[in-house]
Write a protein that holds these residues in place. Structure first.
Motif, PDB file in Angstrom:
ATOM      1  N   ASN A 198      13.990  -2.602  -8.164  1.00 33.77           N
ATOM      2  CA  ASN A 198      12.836  -1.903  -7.612  1.00 33.77           C
ATOM      3  C   ASN A 198      12.009  -1.383  -8.781  1.00 33.77           C
ATOM      4  O   ASN A 198      12.543  -0.818  -9.726  1.00 33.77           O
ATOM      5  N   GLN A 199      10.702  -1.583  -8.717  1.00 30.65           N
ATOM      6  CA  GLN A 199       9.850  -1.154  -9.823  1.00 30.65           C
ATOM      7  C   GLN A 199       8.558  -0.551  -9.286  1.00 30.65           C
ATOM      8  O   GLN A 199       7.962  -1.053  -8.343  1.00 30.65           O
ATOM      9  N   TRP A 200       8.160   0.559  -9.915  1.00 30.68           N
ATOM     10  CA  TRP A 200       6.888   1.204  -9.611  1.00 30.68           C
ATOM     11  C   TRP A 200       5.978   1.061 -10.830  1.00 30.68           C
ATOM     12  O   TRP A 200       6.433   1.237 -11.960  1.00 30.68           O
ATOM     13  N   ASN A 201       4.716   0.745 -10.599  1.00 34.59           N
ATOM     14  CA  ASN A 201       3.730   0.631 -11.674  1.00 34.59           C
ATOM     15  C   ASN A 201       2.489   1.433 -11.313  1.00 34.59           C
ATOM     16  O   ASN A 201       2.138   1.554 -10.145  1.00 34.59           O
ATOM     17  N   SER A 202       1.818   1.928 -12.306  1.00 34.76           N
ATOM     18  CA  SER A 202       0.514   2.538 -12.122  1.00 34.76           C
ATOM     19  C   SER A 202      -0.522   1.457 -12.402  1.00 34.76           C
ATOM     20  O   SER A 202      -0.488   0.818 -13.446  1.00 34.76           O
ATOM     21  N   VAL A 203      -1.425   1.227 -11.454  1.00 32.88           N
ATOM     22  CA  VAL A 203      -2.425   0.169 -11.570  1.00 32.88           C
ATOM     23  C   VAL A 203      -3.808   0.803 -11.611  1.00 32.88           C
ATOM     24  O   VAL A 203      -4.102   1.719 -10.843  1.00 32.88           O
ATOM     25  N   ILE A 204      -4.646   0.327 -12.508  1.00 34.06           N
ATOM     26  CA  ILE A 204      -6.022   0.811 -12.618  1.00 34.06           C
ATOM     27  C   ILE A 204      -6.955  -0.364 -12.372  1.00 34.06           C
ATOM     28  O   ILE A 204      -6.740  -1.455 -12.882  1.00 34.06           O
ATOM     29  N   ARG A 205      -7.994  -0.138 -11.580  1.00 30.21           N
ATOM     30  CA  ARG A 205      -8.960  -1.211 -11.342  1.00 30.21           C
ATOM     31  C   ARG A 205     -10.379  -0.671 -11.507  1.00 30.21           C
ATOM     32  O   ARG A 205     -10.677   0.475 -11.176  1.00 30.21           O
ATOM     33  N   TRP A 206     -11.229  -1.501 -12.029  1.00 34.00           N
ATOM     34  CA  TRP A 206     -12.644  -1.200 -12.082  1.00 34.00           C
ATOM     35  C   TRP A 206     -13.375  -2.273 -11.320  1.00 34.00           C
ATOM     36  O   TRP A 206     -13.059  -3.453 -11.453  1.00 34.00           O
ATOM     37  N   PHE A 221      -3.862   3.570  -8.612  1.00 34.01           N
ATOM     38  CA  PHE A 221      -2.904   3.664  -7.522  1.00 34.01           C
ATOM     39  C   PHE A 221      -1.544   3.171  -8.011  1.00 34.01           C
ATOM     40  O   PHE A 221      -1.428   2.562  -9.071  1.00 34.01           O
ATOM     41  N   TYR A 222      -0.512   3.461  -7.232  1.00 34.25           N
ATOM     42  CA  TYR A 222       0.835   3.034  -7.579  1.00 34.25           C
ATOM     43  C   TYR A 222       1.184   1.767  -6.816  1.00 34.25           C
ATOM     44  O   TYR A 222       0.831   1.619  -5.654  1.00 34.25           O
ATOM     45  N   TRP A 223       1.872   0.873  -7.492  1.00 29.67           N
ATOM     46  CA  TRP A 223       2.254  -0.411  -6.931  1.00 29.67           C
ATOM     47  C   TRP A 223       3.769  -0.504  -6.997  1.00 29.67           C
ATOM     48  O   TRP A 223       4.363  -0.259  -8.035  1.00 29.67           O
ATOM     49  N   GLN A 224       4.385  -0.845  -5.890  1.00 29.03           N
ATOM     50  CA  GLN A 224       5.832  -0.997  -5.871  1.00 29.03           C
ATOM     51  C   GLN A 224       6.165  -2.449  -5.610  1.00 29.03           C
ATOM     52  O   GLN A 224       5.564  -3.093  -4.745  1.00 29.03           O
ATOM     53  N   GLU A 225       7.109  -2.965  -6.377  1.00 27.90           N
ATOM     54  CA  GLU A 225       7.554  -4.328  -6.129  1.00 27.90           C
ATOM     55  C   GLU A 225       9.071  -4.385  -6.211  1.00 27.90           C
ATOM     56  O   GLU A 225       9.692  -3.640  -6.951  1.00 27.90           O
ATOM     57  N   GLY A 226       9.636  -5.252  -5.418  1.00 30.52           N
ATOM     58  CA  GLY A 226      11.076  -5.439  -5.422  1.00 30.52           C
ATOM     59  C   GLY A 226      11.408  -6.896  -5.693  1.00 30.52           C
ATOM     60  O   GLY A 226      10.676  -7.792  -5.280  1.00 30.52           O
ATOM     61  N   HIS A 227      12.491  -7.109  -6.418  1.00 25.98           N
ATOM     62  CA  HIS A 227      12.954  -8.459  -6.722  1.00 25.98           C
ATOM     63  C   HIS A 227      14.451  -8.497  -6.473  1.00 25.98           C
ATOM     64  O   HIS A 227      15.171  -7.543  -6.791  1.00 25.98           O
ATOM     65  N   THR A 228      14.921  -9.584  -5.898  1.00 25.12           N
ATOM     66  CA  THR A 228      16.352  -9.710  -5.615  1.00 25.12           C
ATOM     67  C   THR A 228      16.856 -11.091  -6.021  1.00 25.12           C
ATOM     68  O   THR A 228      16.083 -12.037  -6.129  1.00 25.12           O
ATOM     69  N   ALA A 229      18.141 -11.175  -6.254  1.00 21.55           N
ATOM     70  CA  ALA A 229      18.816 -12.450  -6.495  1.00 21.55           C
ATOM     71  C   ALA A 229      20.118 -12.419  -5.710  1.00 21.55           C
ATOM     72  O   ALA A 229      20.842 -11.413  -5.735  1.00 21.55           O
ATOM     73  N   HIS A 230      20.406 -13.494  -4.995  1.00 22.31           N
ATOM     74  CA  HIS A 230      21.574 -13.551  -4.115  1.00 22.31           C
ATOM     75  C   HIS A 230      22.358 -14.826  -4.367  1.00 22.31           C
ATOM     76  O   HIS A 230      21.831 -15.814  -4.861  1.00 22.31           O
TER      77      HIS A 230
END
Length: 92
Positions: free
Chosen positions: A41-49, A62-71
């Motif tokens: 699980n990862q949170w990032n701060s994203v800036i856009r113009w 804004f904050y962006w959350q992304e999840g990655h999994t391996a099974h």
């Protein structure tokens, strides 16, 4: 970066690409099926113009959350997806 939204910035910014786990990193974390599953699980701060204003209000940062999994198996991946989907819809 010294210009944002068509204007010079008060301070220069350093940009980095979106952080996605590369196969080189993942291959070091996963040596065997015994290392699975891997849930990240990862949170990032994203800036856009934007040069043009939009019809609705949008924030600059804004904050962006992304999840990655391996099974180990496809079925485990499907089960995890269904488990997460169920828990997010029932918690609202």
């Amino acid at each position: 970066m010294t210009i944002g939204g068509g204007e010079e910035l008060a301070e220069p910014l350093i940009l980095r690409p979106l952080r996605k786990p590369s196969s080189a990193h993942v291959s070091k974390w996963i040596q065997s099926y015994r290392d699975l599953p891997v849930l990240m699980n990862q949170w990032n701060s994203v800036i856009r113009w934007e040069l043009r204003t939009k019809l609705f209000l949008r924030t600059l940062e804004f904050y962006w959350q992304e999840g990655h999994t391996a099974h180990a198996t496809r079925q485990e991946a499907v089960d995890e997806t269904c488990r997460c989907s169920t828990s997010t819809t029932t918690s609202r």
